[in-house]
Structure formats: structure tokens, C-alpha cells
Write a protein that holds these residues in place. Sequence first.
Motif, PDB file in Angstrom:
ATOM      1  N   GLU A 206      18.943  67.324  79.598  1.00 53.60           N
ATOM      2  CA  GLU A 206      18.473  67.847  78.234  1.00 53.60           C
ATOM      3  C   GLU A 206      19.166  67.521  76.987  1.00 53.60           C
ATOM      4  O   GLU A 206      18.699  67.494  75.902  1.00 53.60           O
ATOM      5  CB  GLU A 206      18.862  69.353  78.384  1.00 53.60           C
ATOM      6  CG  GLU A 206      17.981  70.301  79.154  1.00 53.60           C
ATOM      7  CD  GLU A 206      16.705  70.528  78.654  1.00 53.60           C
ATOM      8  OE1 GLU A 206      16.608  71.070  77.317  1.00 53.60           O
ATOM      9  OE2 GLU A 206      15.554  70.080  79.007  1.00 53.60           O
ATOM     10  N   GLN A 207      20.438  67.055  77.072  1.00 49.96           N
ATOM     11  CA  GLN A 207      21.229  66.341  75.940  1.00 49.96           C
ATOM     12  C   GLN A 207      22.176  65.282  76.527  1.00 49.96           C
ATOM     13  O   GLN A 207      22.547  65.474  77.638  1.00 49.96           O
ATOM     14  CB  GLN A 207      22.081  67.563  75.357  1.00 49.96           C
ATOM     15  CG  GLN A 207      22.739  67.162  73.833  1.00 49.96           C
ATOM     16  CD  GLN A 207      23.568  68.319  73.338  1.00 49.96           C
ATOM     17  OE1 GLN A 207      23.315  69.388  73.801  1.00 49.96           O
ATOM     18  NE2 GLN A 207      23.854  67.720  72.121  1.00 49.96           N
ATOM     19  N   LEU A 237      25.147  68.452  66.618  1.00 52.10           N
ATOM     20  CA  LEU A 237      24.554  69.110  67.640  1.00 52.10           C
ATOM     21  C   LEU A 237      25.644  69.398  68.818  1.00 52.10           C
ATOM     22  O   LEU A 237      25.260  69.098  69.979  1.00 52.10           O
ATOM     23  CB  LEU A 237      23.463  68.021  68.482  1.00 52.10           C
ATOM     24  CG  LEU A 237      22.127  67.593  67.667  1.00 52.10           C
ATOM     25  CD1 LEU A 237      21.131  66.922  68.548  1.00 52.10           C
ATOM     26  CD2 LEU A 237      21.480  68.780  67.289  1.00 52.10           C
ATOM     27  N   ARG A 322      15.490  66.056  75.330  1.00 53.87           N
ATOM     28  CA  ARG A 322      14.848  67.245  74.255  1.00 53.87           C
ATOM     29  C   ARG A 322      15.726  67.554  73.389  1.00 53.87           C
ATOM     30  O   ARG A 322      15.035  67.773  72.059  1.00 53.87           O
ATOM     31  CB  ARG A 322      14.302  68.214  75.381  1.00 53.87           C
ATOM     32  CG  ARG A 322      13.416  69.279  74.962  1.00 53.87           C
ATOM     33  CD  ARG A 322      12.736  70.062  75.937  1.00 53.87           C
ATOM     34  NE  ARG A 322      11.641  69.012  76.524  1.00 53.87           N
ATOM     35  CZ  ARG A 322      10.473  69.122  76.095  1.00 53.87           C
ATOM     36  NH1 ARG A 322      10.233  69.768  75.002  1.00 53.87           N
ATOM     37  NH2 ARG A 322       9.748  68.292  76.467  1.00 53.87           N
ATOM     38  N   ARG A 323      16.715  67.874  73.533  1.00 49.07           N
ATOM     39  CA  ARG A 323      17.713  68.294  72.341  1.00 49.07           C
ATOM     40  C   ARG A 323      17.517  67.374  71.188  1.00 49.07           C
ATOM     41  O   ARG A 323      17.396  67.685  70.008  1.00 49.07           O
ATOM     42  CB  ARG A 323      18.935  68.739  72.897  1.00 49.07           C
ATOM     43  CG  ARG A 323      20.050  69.312  71.867  1.00 49.07           C
ATOM     44  CD  ARG A 323      19.990  70.612  71.796  1.00 49.07           C
ATOM     45  NE  ARG A 323      20.344  71.626  70.654  1.00 49.07           N
ATOM     46  CZ  ARG A 323      21.667  71.664  70.537  1.00 49.07           C
ATOM     47  NH1 ARG A 323      22.595  71.290  71.401  1.00 49.07           N
ATOM     48  NH2 ARG A 323      21.809  72.116  69.211  1.00 49.07           N
ATOM     49  N   GLU A 324      18.049  66.318  71.314  1.00 51.51           N
ATOM     50  CA  GLU A 324      18.021  65.217  70.216  1.00 51.51           C
ATOM     51  C   GLU A 324      16.666  65.035  69.699  1.00 51.51           C
ATOM     52  O   GLU A 324      16.536  64.707  68.367  1.00 51.51           O
ATOM     53  CB  GLU A 324      18.777  63.815  70.763  1.00 51.51           C
ATOM     54  CG  GLU A 324      20.046  63.920  71.064  1.00 51.51           C
ATOM     55  CD  GLU A 324      20.270  64.372  72.687  1.00 51.51           C
ATOM     56  OE1 GLU A 324      19.361  65.014  73.303  1.00 51.51           O
ATOM     57  OE2 GLU A 324      21.293  64.060  73.033  1.00 51.51           O
ATOM     58  N   GLU A 326      14.320  67.055  69.669  1.00 51.66           N
ATOM     59  CA  GLU A 326      13.399  68.248  68.762  1.00 51.66           C
ATOM     60  C   GLU A 326      14.247  67.954  67.348  1.00 51.66           C
ATOM     61  O   GLU A 326      13.664  68.357  66.315  1.00 51.66           O
ATOM     62  CB  GLU A 326      13.900  69.573  69.495  1.00 51.66           C
ATOM     63  CG  GLU A 326      12.708  69.817  70.507  1.00 51.66           C
ATOM     64  CD  GLU A 326      12.832  70.883  71.452  1.00 51.66           C
ATOM     65  OE1 GLU A 326      12.008  71.074  72.405  1.00 51.66           O
ATOM     66  OE2 GLU A 326      13.992  71.573  71.232  1.00 51.66           O
TER      67      GLU A 326
END
Length: 342
Positions: A206-207, A237, A322-324, A326
Amino acid sequence: MAMITTVQQHILQQQQEMLKSTGREPTGTFSWLLSGITLAAKMIEAKIRSAGLSDVYGAFGAENVQGEQQQKLDVYANQALLHCLGLRDSVAALVSEEDEEPVTFNRDAETGKYIIVFDPLDGSSNIDVNVNVGTIFSVLRRMPAELGTLEESILQPGFRQVAAGYVVYGPSTVLVYTTGNGVHGFTLDPTIGAFVLSNEKMRMPEQGSYYSVNEANAAGWPEEYRAYVEMLRTGGLQKEYSSRYIGSLVADFHRTLLKGGVFLYPPTLKQPKGKLRLLYEANPLAFIAEQAGGMATYGAGRILDIKPEGIHQRTPFCVGSRREMEALVAAVSPAATSASAR
Ligand code: F6P
């Protein structure tokens, strides 16, 4: 003894699953087609492994369609793929980074139903220094004649890919592929000459902890990209990112798939349409990233939604967890709209 699963067996198993879920009888054509790719990959890997011992380092003495110096290994890899795939009846056209025009085959649409697009040897600038290089491929289905010509079939958007994958020639040789049912990784076992399943149903974290970009270009990026990278570096982040950049797309992508993080090739002042190629670099890797839970954008939209206009079209390319991603989409979208290829 634990039994191995080869890439061929895996494809056949996937087709059996498809039979159960859709009732569509697998023809075997598709696995035969992909075996052309694995055969060429093994030929390329053998050449690379012994590169220092034979006369294959260095420039071939010609430029490719991109105006780049062709390396001898580029030429070999291209010929290996053209040879191994051109003999497969199901191939209607082969599109290579190294060739200005598609190679087409005079096969009727019933038999010749697939188009393979490939970058035979990605990261060529790393060949002579014994750093990872790769092969990237994308498979498209030819449209029925009433829906479009062969050329229109080649220029379908990335969401229509039926398969995509890459081979990274590193400390070991790894093949990763998707047919839209997850991402699966195989390692070449040199003792038996087969790609053996080593990572089933790969998921991108996810990250991650790394960003990957050629920072020498930073002065030419849109300001939003500079601010984004600065934000990653300084804990925006919730962690302070480190950087990794090999300069071989396949290797940088493979790390991002396994470890998470983000790979960026933004538009620059010198290359406002980006550097990387849509059909045989961005699309296949975007398909794999999405299948593994990640995302891929050109800044103003999804890579897989771009309607290609030419076989060697370039695009800005950003792919990762996904995290980065978005955060990136939120940061760069408006700027990228004006700087993008469209
Ligand atoms: O497209 C070829 C390629 O070598 C990729 O493999 C790599 O990601 C990129 O170009 C490196 O470009 P640059 O040298 O501009 O960072």
C-alpha cells in the motif's frame, strides 16, 4: 518432493479456471503464443549472461527509430522475439521499439488474432556496465474486420490488453505476467531451462519507502512534481522517503512492485510529452501495477485510458503504490493536463 509449476502450466491452469468461470473452451493458442515469448527471453538471457565473453557489447552502428544508438544486444533481442513470435500462427502483427513500422503477417483474422507489442531490451544504456536490463511485452486482441483495421487494433487503449509482462535479467532472470487475473512471477531455473512459479498473486504494498526518478531533470519538471518529491523527502506521507534510480525501467518497476513506492518520469521542458513509450513501456507496466493493487497515471488521467495515436507515442509515466499515487494525482493533475501529450 515439492512439485514445481512452470509458466506454461500456470497459463494452462489459468485457462482451466477461465473455462470454469466463463464456460469458454481454452484453445491452447494463447499459451503457445506466450511460449514464444519465454523462448525468446531464454535466448536473450543466454546472450546477456555471456556478454563479456562474446563480442556482443557495444554499439551496433545504427540508430533506431527513436534516434538512439542501437546496441548489438538490442538488435539480437529484437531478432529473437521477431523470430520466435513470427512463426506462431496466431500472430497478426508484431510491434517493436526497434522497428519504425509494425511487422504484419498475412493471416486471416480467425487464425491471426493477436498483436504483440514489445520493447526487446529495455534499459540499453546499462548493458555495457552489467546492470539489469529487461524485456517488456503487451498482447492485444485483433478486432474483427467490421470493427476496425489491423492498424486500429494496434492502437487500442491499454485497458484492452489481454496480457502483459516483463522479464528482468538480473542476478536471476524473473518473468512477471498478468492476463487480468492477478500478477504472477516466475524465476528461470537454469538447471532445467524453465521459468518456475516463485511469486503467485503478487500485491504491491500500500505504501513504500522509495521514490524513483531521474532528479537531474528536476529543474525542467512542472513545479508540482518538484513539490511532490520534496513532500516525500520531508515526511509528508508520514515517512521520509529515500531514493533509488537504476535507469532501467523494468528494474525500477520491479523494485516498486515488490517493495512499493513510486516511479516517476514526469514531463520536462525538453520532453513535454514525457520520455517513455506508451504502447510497450507504460501500458504493460500500468496493467501489471493495477492488477497488483497499484496505480499508474500520466498526470491528468489513467495511463490505460489513453487512446494511442501512434505506435511510438511517448507519455509522462508515474506508477506505484496506492498511497503515493493518490497523493501524486492530487498534487499534479492540473499542471499535467497542460503539459501532457494530449
Ligand atoms: O526508455 C528507455 C529507458 O532506458 C528506460 O529503461 C529508463 O527508465 C529510462 O529510459 C531512463 O531514462 P533517463 O536516462 O532519461 O533517466
